[in-house]
Design a protein around this motif. Structure first.
Motif, PDB file in Angstrom:
ATOM      1  N   HIS A 361       0.844  -1.195   0.000  1.00 52.95           N
ATOM      2  CA  HIS A 361       0.000   0.000   0.000  1.00 52.95           C
ATOM      3  C   HIS A 361       0.874   1.237   0.000  1.00 52.95           C
ATOM      4  O   HIS A 361       1.823   1.346   0.785  1.00 52.95           O
ATOM      5  N   ASP A 363       1.560   4.964   0.938  1.00 51.58           N
ATOM      6  CA  ASP A 363       1.108   5.821   2.034  1.00 51.58           C
ATOM      7  C   ASP A 363       0.605   7.147   1.472  1.00 51.58           C
ATOM      8  O   ASP A 363       1.268   8.183   1.543  1.00 51.58           O
ATOM      9  N   ASP A 364      -0.574   7.088   0.874  1.00 51.91           N
ATOM     10  CA  ASP A 364      -1.200   8.254   0.269  1.00 51.91           C
ATOM     11  C   ASP A 364      -2.700   8.010   0.281  1.00 51.91           C
ATOM     12  O   ASP A 364      -3.156   6.861   0.184  1.00 51.91           O
ATOM     13  N   SER A 390       3.279  -1.823   4.303  1.00 58.17           N
ATOM     14  CA  SER A 390       4.010  -0.589   4.006  1.00 58.17           C
ATOM     15  C   SER A 390       5.043  -0.851   2.927  1.00 58.17           C
ATOM     16  O   SER A 390       5.510  -1.984   2.732  1.00 58.17           O
TER      17      SER A 390
END
Length: 439
Positions: A361, A363-364, A390
């Motif tokens: 994923h 991080d946004d 992450s």
């Protein structure tokens, strides 16, 4: 104002809001003193390959001893990357100085009742000011999105218009057919300005040719048969050109993407137009062979490659560029929500590009859910699909199981930038970090 405060101000301008119209951007540039009028602008649009073509143009222009400015989108790690002078991103000090000048202009605009520039507009204004102050002769401008309504199209008298390959991307803004998207990209064409474009498909080629005719512009298509790939050796791809202008020269790129010779030749043909018999192709050849363009099949650790492929056509080109049937490969993938994850996963799996897929994923707020991405991949492959929440965890996991295999990271330019940032900041496991010394 400090550099950090300047960056935070710009990042605080919403990126994905309604654009101001072209007249607003023209008024903005006018308030800045029309810096674009003091340089020759090469305007580049297209779906894939824009950044590479811009970089190739910039490198070859510098080989001709021209002072250049380069404006690109997006950046990978640091905002400064978007604005380069003579091959170097502007310094923090210069960034802050040109920011302050631009902000003063914006305040005067607002006092006159004009809207605040968008995120992209503001950076374009900064770039044009930086180029003017540096005495740039040639400015290479990459569109942000589309072309017809893009802020860069406020530059009214480009020296050359360049359109790279056309594909289905940003369909919610640009249309859902190649004809519609080509029409938006062709919106950069200006009256009488010569046009060079990459052959893609009959329907998109036809739209570009028609737009050029309507504006009385010379138009040249760079066909897929205009070059021949000779092979890949020592992480360079070699190719030759069919035109007698280039003779029997073998050209090499510091890249292994099979799509890059087409991008390079498109830039070379622009150079040929600009300089003709006064050009120095041998200098261009050296410039291209030496040029490294970040995030495009870039080796960032031994046998670890990051690639900016983030739409269907780019992923398709990526699949054609990697060797074998997937043996010896690991794919690390992530994407943003508004992309066609299903088709990208299908291409990566049915192309049997890897022995192992790792999804994560970004991080946004636009990042796609990792578990959902994994479920899509499992629809198309029986090979293992690992999930790490992450990007840092995903990179460390892929490195821990690498065992001599090649790792390819793709799906989003955000992912590419995050991985580069982790490596540059040495924010990965200390035992793995030492691998950077081998590159």
């Amino acid at each position: 104002m400090t550099y950090e405060e300047a960056v935070n101000y710009i990042l605080g301008i919403p990126r994905f809001t309604k654009k101001n119209d072209r007249e607003h951007t023209r008024a903005f540039l006018s308030c800045l003193g029309d810096p674009q009028e003091h340089m020759k602008v090469l305007h580049v649009a297209g779906t894939n390959g824009k950044g590479s073509v811009c970089a190739y143009l910039d490198g070859m222009l510098r080989s001709e001893e021209k002072r250049t400015g380069l404006f690109i989108s997006p950046h990978l790690v640091k905002l400064n990357e978007r604005i380069s002078v003579n091959g170097e991103a502007i310094s923090d000090q210069d960034f802050r100085a040109v920011f302050e000048k631009t902000l003063e202009t914006v305040k005067r605009m607002e006092e006159q009742g004009l809207a605040h520039p968008t995120f992209f507009e503001f950076l374009l204004g900064m770039a044009m000011c930086a180029f003017a102050e540096a005495g740039v002769e040639y400015a290479v401008l990459e569109t942000g999105l589309g072309g017809r309504l893009d802020a860069t199209s406020a530059v009214e008298r480009p020296e050359v218009c360049v359109i790279t390959s056309i594909g289905l991307d940003h369909t919610e803004y640009l249309g859902d057919t190649l004809e519609e998207i080509a029409g938006e990209k062709a919106g950069i064409i200006r009256q009488g300005a010569p046009v060079f474009y990459a052959q893609t498909a009959e329907e998109s080629d036809r739209v570009i040719e028609q737009n050029a005719r309507e504006r009385g512009s010379f138009c040249k298509k760079i066909g897929k048969d205009a070059y021949e790939i000779l092979g890949i050796e020592d992480k360079h791809i070699a190719f030759s050109c069919s035109s007698a202008y280039y003779g029997n020269t073998t050209w090499r790129l510091n890249n292994t993407g099979l799509y890059q010779p087409g991008n390079a030749l498109l830039a070379m043909e622009v150079m040929r137009y600009l300089f003709g018999e006064n050009g120095h192709p041998e200098r261009w050849r050296r410039a291209l062979a030496d040029l490294k363009w970040p995030g495009r099949m870039e080796e960032v650790l031994p046998d670890v490659y990051i690639d900016g492929a983030h739409n269907i056509s780019a992923v398709g080109a990526f699949v054609q560029s990697i060797p074998g049937d997937g043996a010896g490969n690991i794919i690390l993938f992530s994407a943003v929500d508004d992309k066609d994850h299903e088709k990208m996963a299908e291409l990566l799996c049915r192309g049997r590009t890897a022995e192992l897929y790792v999804v994560t994923h970004i991080d946004d707020r636009r990042g796609a859910d990792a578990e959902k991405l994994a479920d899509i991949f499992r629809k198309y492959t029986e090979r293992p699909v690992a999930v790490r929440e992450s990007v840092k965890e995903a990179v460390e996991y892929a490195l821990s199981v690498q065992n001599g295999r090649r790792i390819y990271c793709l799906g989003s330019l955000y992912l590419t930038g995050m991985i580069k940032g982790l490596i540059q900041e040495e924010d990965i496991d200390a035992g793995l970090r030492r691998r950077t010394e081998k590159i």
